[in-house]
Design a protein around this motif. Structure first.
Motif, PDB file in Angstrom:
ATOM      1  N   CYS A  58       0.738  -1.202   0.128  1.00 20.68           N
ATOM      2  CA  CYS A  58       0.059  -0.023   0.048  1.00 20.68           C
ATOM      3  C   CYS A  58       0.876   1.188   0.037  1.00 20.68           C
ATOM      4  O   CYS A  58       0.506   2.366   0.353  1.00 20.68           O
TER       5      CYS A  58
ATOM      6  N   VAL B 186      -1.060  -6.656   4.868  1.00 17.05           N
ATOM      7  CA  VAL B 186      -0.884  -5.351   4.267  1.00 17.05           C
ATOM      8  C   VAL B 186       0.327  -4.665   4.748  1.00 17.05           C
ATOM      9  O   VAL B 186       0.576  -4.503   5.993  1.00 17.05           O
ATOM     10  N   TYR B 187       1.008  -3.903   3.851  1.00 11.27           N
ATOM     11  CA  TYR B 187       2.191  -3.167   4.464  1.00 11.27           C
ATOM     12  C   TYR B 187       2.397  -2.014   3.525  1.00 11.27           C
ATOM     13  O   TYR B 187       1.811  -1.792   2.519  1.00 11.27           O
ATOM     14  N   ASP B 188       3.011  -0.913   4.234  1.00 11.01           N
ATOM     15  CA  ASP B 188       3.352   0.322   3.405  1.00 11.01           C
ATOM     16  C   ASP B 188       4.934   0.703   3.610  1.00 11.01           C
ATOM     17  O   ASP B 188       5.725  -0.497   3.958  1.00 11.01           O
TER      18      ASP B 188
ATOM     19  N   ALA C 228      -1.211   1.427   5.126  1.00 10.74           N
ATOM     20  CA  ALA C 228      -1.772   0.125   5.078  1.00 10.74           C
ATOM     21  C   ALA C 228      -3.102   0.022   5.879  1.00 10.74           C
ATOM     22  O   ALA C 228      -3.879  -0.883   5.560  1.00 10.74           O
TER      23      ALA C 228
ATOM     24  N   VAL D  13      -1.592  -5.785   9.357  1.00 10.63           N
ATOM     25  CA  VAL D  13      -0.687  -4.948   9.244  1.00 10.63           C
ATOM     26  C   VAL D  13       0.815  -5.497   9.318  1.00 10.63           C
ATOM     27  O   VAL D  13       0.959  -5.904  10.594  1.00 10.63           O
TER      28      VAL D  13
END
Length: 282
Positions: free
Chosen positions: A27, A94-96, A103, A120
């Motif tokens: 993300c 989900v990750y950023d 995320a 996350v």
């Protein structure tokens, strides 16, 4: 295996990279350069990950009445999630870039749509690369999933409801995730007006994180929330920010701290100020 629905460590994700029941979504996004996240994904991403673009995938088009990141129509986000290769039994991670500020938007959206097996990545891409774990450049095209949205409309508060309840003196406790200087109206680098919704409290989302972008412990988060609420956790409350993105970070923080789940005000500050008649506190 028990579903992961809060945080997952980079070590645990690394152990599950070849697990077909797990799906990883990148993300990363930059508000000032909206194609940088995609470029970063193309340069290096966690193996098997698919990319979610904040503006195109996780938000609807902006109109004269909305904030900067309105929620997409349920049918559209359902189709997007299927395109990511997600089905009812999929464990989603989900990750950023680091702390989850972006995320968490997809984390909240998945849960809003009835999918609880979503977590996350603690520390994001920075923590993954710090461990020296593998990355790849080739984008994956997973088989389409069969995800079916089961939205929870009670998780969302719109501007009309907030305005009416504020006028009637019965607004829910509202917690704003923006930086303190923006909340106090001392600086506003993004939106056209400075200040905050009257009666709101301020909890800058960065308080959830350690210096390296990983999350504080559940006990530390609970202590911070307890201090904000003066020892009296609310039974009804909502979270907001500039555009409904980092507010989701507060929702995750509350989840980790064991608090009652807040509602999300997706329009947030950028929608509230669309009408100059709406009250603003400095």
């Amino acid at each position: 295996m028990q579903a992961k629905c809060g945080l997952v460590s980079v070590e645990e994700l690394q152990r599950h990279l070849d697990d077909p029941a797990w799906r990883v979504v990148d993300c990363r996004f930059d508000l000032m350069d909206t194609e940088k996240g995609r470029a970063d994904f193309n340069a290096a991403h966690i193996p098997g990950a698919v990319y979610a673009h904040l503006d195109r995938d996780l938000a609807a088009p902006v109109s004269a009445a909305t904030g900067r990141h309105p929620l997409p129509e349920v049918a559209l986000i359902e189709a997007t999630i299927r395109r990511y290769g997600i089905s009812a039994a999929t464990q989603v991670v989900v990750y950023d870039a680091a702390g989850g500020g972006l995320a968490a938007r997809l984390w909240w959206m998945m849960r809003w749509l009835g999918h609880s097996a979503v977590a996350v990545l603690d520390g994001g891409m920075a923590a993954w690369q710090a461990k020296g774990f593998a990355v790849e450049q080739v984008a994956q095209r997973p088989p389409e999933g069969t995800f079916q949205a089961q939205p929870r409309p009670e998780w969302v508060m719109d501007t009309e409801e907030l305005s009416e309840r504020l006028r009637a003196g019965r607004a829910p406790l509202l917690v704003d995730a923006r930086e303190a200087s923006r909340f106090r109206g001392e600086a506003e680098p993004i939106d056209s007006r400075a200040g905050h919704v009257p009666g709101a409290l301020n909890y800058p989302f960065a308080q959830n994180l350690l210096a390296d972008g990983r999350w504080r412990s559940s006990a530390e988060l609970a202590e911070q929330w307890n201090a904000l609420f003066a020892g009296q956790a609310p039974t009804e409350w909502a979270v907001m920010c500039g555009s409904g993105v980092t507010a989701c970070h507060l929702a995750l923080s509350a989840h980790l701290a064991g608090l009652p789940a807040p509602r999300l005000y997706p329009g947030s500050w950028s929608e509230w100020i669309r009408d100059p008649a709406r009250p603003v506190a400095p």
